[in-house]
Design a protein around this motif. Structure first.
Motif, short mmCIF file in Angstrom:
data_model
loop_
_atom_site.label_atom_id
_atom_site.label_comp_id
_atom_site.label_asym_id
_atom_site.label_seq_id
_atom_site.Cartn_x
_atom_site.Cartn_y
_atom_site.Cartn_z
N GLU A 208 26.64 83.99 49.82
CA GLU A 208 26.25 84.58 48.54
C GLU A 208 27.22 85.69 48.14
O GLU A 208 27.54 85.84 46.96
CB GLU A 208 24.82 85.11 48.62
CG GLU A 208 24.25 85.48 47.26
CD GLU A 208 22.74 85.58 47.28
OE1 GLU A 208 22.21 86.39 46.49
OE2 GLU A 208 22.08 84.86 48.06
N ALA A 209 27.70 86.42 49.11
CA ALA A 209 28.69 87.46 48.81
C ALA A 209 29.97 86.83 48.26
O ALA A 209 30.54 87.30 47.27
CB ALA A 209 28.99 88.27 50.06
N ARG A 210 30.42 85.78 48.89
CA ARG A 210 31.64 85.11 48.41
C ARG A 210 31.48 84.62 46.98
O ARG A 210 32.37 84.78 46.14
CB ARG A 210 31.99 83.94 49.34
CG ARG A 210 33.31 83.26 49.00
CD ARG A 210 33.44 81.92 49.72
NE ARG A 210 32.43 80.97 49.26
CZ ARG A 210 32.53 80.25 48.14
NH1 ARG A 210 33.58 80.40 47.34
NH2 ARG A 210 31.57 79.41 47.80
N GLN A 211 30.32 84.05 46.69
CA GLN A 211 30.08 83.53 45.34
C GLN A 211 30.07 84.63 44.29
O GLN A 211 30.43 84.40 43.13
CB GLN A 211 28.75 82.77 45.32
CG GLN A 211 28.75 81.48 46.13
CD GLN A 211 27.38 80.82 46.17
OE1 GLN A 211 26.40 81.33 45.61
NE2 GLN A 211 27.29 79.68 46.85
N ARG A 212 29.68 85.82 44.69
CA ARG A 212 29.60 86.93 43.72
C ARG A 212 30.80 87.87 43.80
O ARG A 212 30.78 88.96 43.23
CB ARG A 212 28.29 87.71 43.95
CG ARG A 212 27.06 86.85 43.67
CD ARG A 212 25.79 87.65 43.72
NE ARG A 212 25.78 88.73 42.76
CZ ARG A 212 24.71 89.53 42.55
NH1 ARG A 212 23.60 89.33 43.23
NH2 ARG A 212 24.78 90.50 41.66
N GLY A 213 31.85 87.45 44.48
CA GLY A 213 33.09 88.21 44.48
C GLY A 213 33.11 89.39 45.42
O GLY A 213 33.94 90.29 45.27
N ILE A 214 32.20 89.42 46.39
CA ILE A 214 32.17 90.48 47.39
C ILE A 214 32.98 90.03 48.60
O ILE A 214 32.76 88.95 49.15
CB ILE A 214 30.73 90.82 47.81
CG1 ILE A 214 29.91 91.31 46.61
CG2 ILE A 214 30.71 91.84 48.94
CD1 ILE A 214 30.37 92.62 46.04
N GLU A 215 33.91 90.87 49.03
CA GLU A 215 34.76 90.53 50.16
C GLU A 215 33.97 90.59 51.47
O GLU A 215 33.09 91.43 51.64
CB GLU A 215 35.93 91.51 50.22
CG GLU A 215 37.01 91.14 51.22
CD GLU A 215 38.24 92.00 51.01
OE1 GLU A 215 39.23 91.49 50.43
OE2 GLU A 215 38.21 93.17 51.43
N VAL A 216 34.31 89.70 52.41
CA VAL A 216 33.58 89.59 53.67
C VAL A 216 34.54 89.79 54.83
O VAL A 216 35.65 89.23 54.85
CB VAL A 216 32.89 88.21 53.78
CG1 VAL A 216 32.29 88.02 55.17
CG2 VAL A 216 31.81 88.08 52.71
#
Length: 314
Positions: free
Chosen positions: A139-147
């Motif tokens: 979900e982070a990847r989909q919303r542009g949050i770096e992991v």
């Protein structure tokens, strides 16, 4: 035998003698009434003197009490004036670049979504093995949050100090360490880098850190040294081995209180303005999330540019 004439005279005398006291009493009554009448007339003719009542001694009166906090009042022009609000200390402004890493992610989705909803670029450091790792990462990847992978490493004082069961230990061989690091990256394929979770003991060991950096280099990933030990060799080993790296500048929430977190954020912003950029690390505590939601947009409006941490590694 007495004559009738004599008898009549005697009776008449008796009657006359009984009338004398009655007449006297009547005269006395008349005299009293007359005296009362004349005294009343004489009293009425005298001037009436009005007596001034004695002065009334009043108790001391206190002035009316004013309200402790003045409320709005109205002057002669009809304009309502409100008490002026205390002015806040002017906050510094100016350009600077700041990356905020959220450690210990992967326990649940609500805190992850709350952080993503702030609308500021962030980097999630996810601990492998936690219940919601895959969902949070995706979900982070989909919303542009770096992991990133939050590498669990042995702290000083282990085993008294708790560490995840899948963590990296100084007692482990190089092959086991490399295998565990590869397993972390396979579990979180969205990761573009890594930083250490705990690790005050592990990051001081050059040999063990070299094993970790070897895996990250093969994968093309960077390393951020969280600096849980002031003599950590993580960033030095990374540079020696050609792994892009950076070092944490400020921990934001060692104390989980909004005022403290705000002050730490201002310190990070100050470093960013002086040096050009800075890296701050915090955790998904409720107080932290609430403070970030307020302060990050405010710092952005004051000139701070927020970026993902991959932008700051060299």
């Amino acid at each position: 035998m007495a004559s009738p004439r004599k008898t009549v005279r005697t009776n008449r005398r008796k009657r006359n003698s009984s009338r004398v006291p009655l007449i006297g009493m009547a005269l006395v009554v008349i005299a009293v009434i007359a005296a009362v009448f004349f005294l009343d007339r004489a009293y009425r003719k005298q001037p009436v003197v009005q007596q001034t009542p004695p002065p009334v001694v009043e108790r001391h009166k206190l002035p009316p009490r004013e309200p402790e906090q003045p409320v709005a009042h109205e002057d002669y022009t009809g304009v309502i004036h409100h008490p002026a609000e205390p002015q806040r200390a002017q906050r510094p402004t100016g350009p600077g670049t700041l990356a905020v890493i959220i450690d210990d992610m992967g326990k649940g989705l609500p805190e992850a979504r709350a952080l993503m909803d702030i609308g500021i670029p962030l980097t999630f450091a996810i601990i492998p093995g936690l219940p919601k790792v895959r969902r949070v990462a995706e979900e982070a990847r989909q919303r542009g949050i770096e992991v990133m992978v939050h590498l669990p490493m042995e702290p000083k004082g282990y085993p008294e100090r708790r560490l995840e069961a899948n963590g990296l230990l100084l007692s482990q061989g190089d092959d086991e360490i490399a295998g565990r690091v590869n397993g972390y990256l396979n579990e979180i394929p969205q990761a573009v880098g890594a930083n250490n979770h705990m690790g005050s003991g592990f990051t001081e060991n050059r040999q063990k850190m070299a094993v970790v950096m070897g895996v990250l280099k093969e994968r093309g990933l960077f390393f951020v040294d969280s600096k849980t030990s002031p003599v950590s060799v993580g960033d030095a080993v990374a540079r020696e081995m050609g792994v892009r790296t950076a070092v944490r500048n400020v921990f934001l929430d060692n104390i989980q209180e909004s005022g403290y977190i705000t002050n730490q954020l201002r310190q990070a912003a100050s470093i960013a303005r002086k040096r050009g950029n800075a890296i701050a690390i915090c955790h998904p505590h409720p107080a932290t999330i609430q403070t970030l939601a307020v302060e990050l947009p405010r710092l952005r409006d004051e000139g701070i540019t927020f970026v993902t941490v991959s932008r700051l590694v060299r």
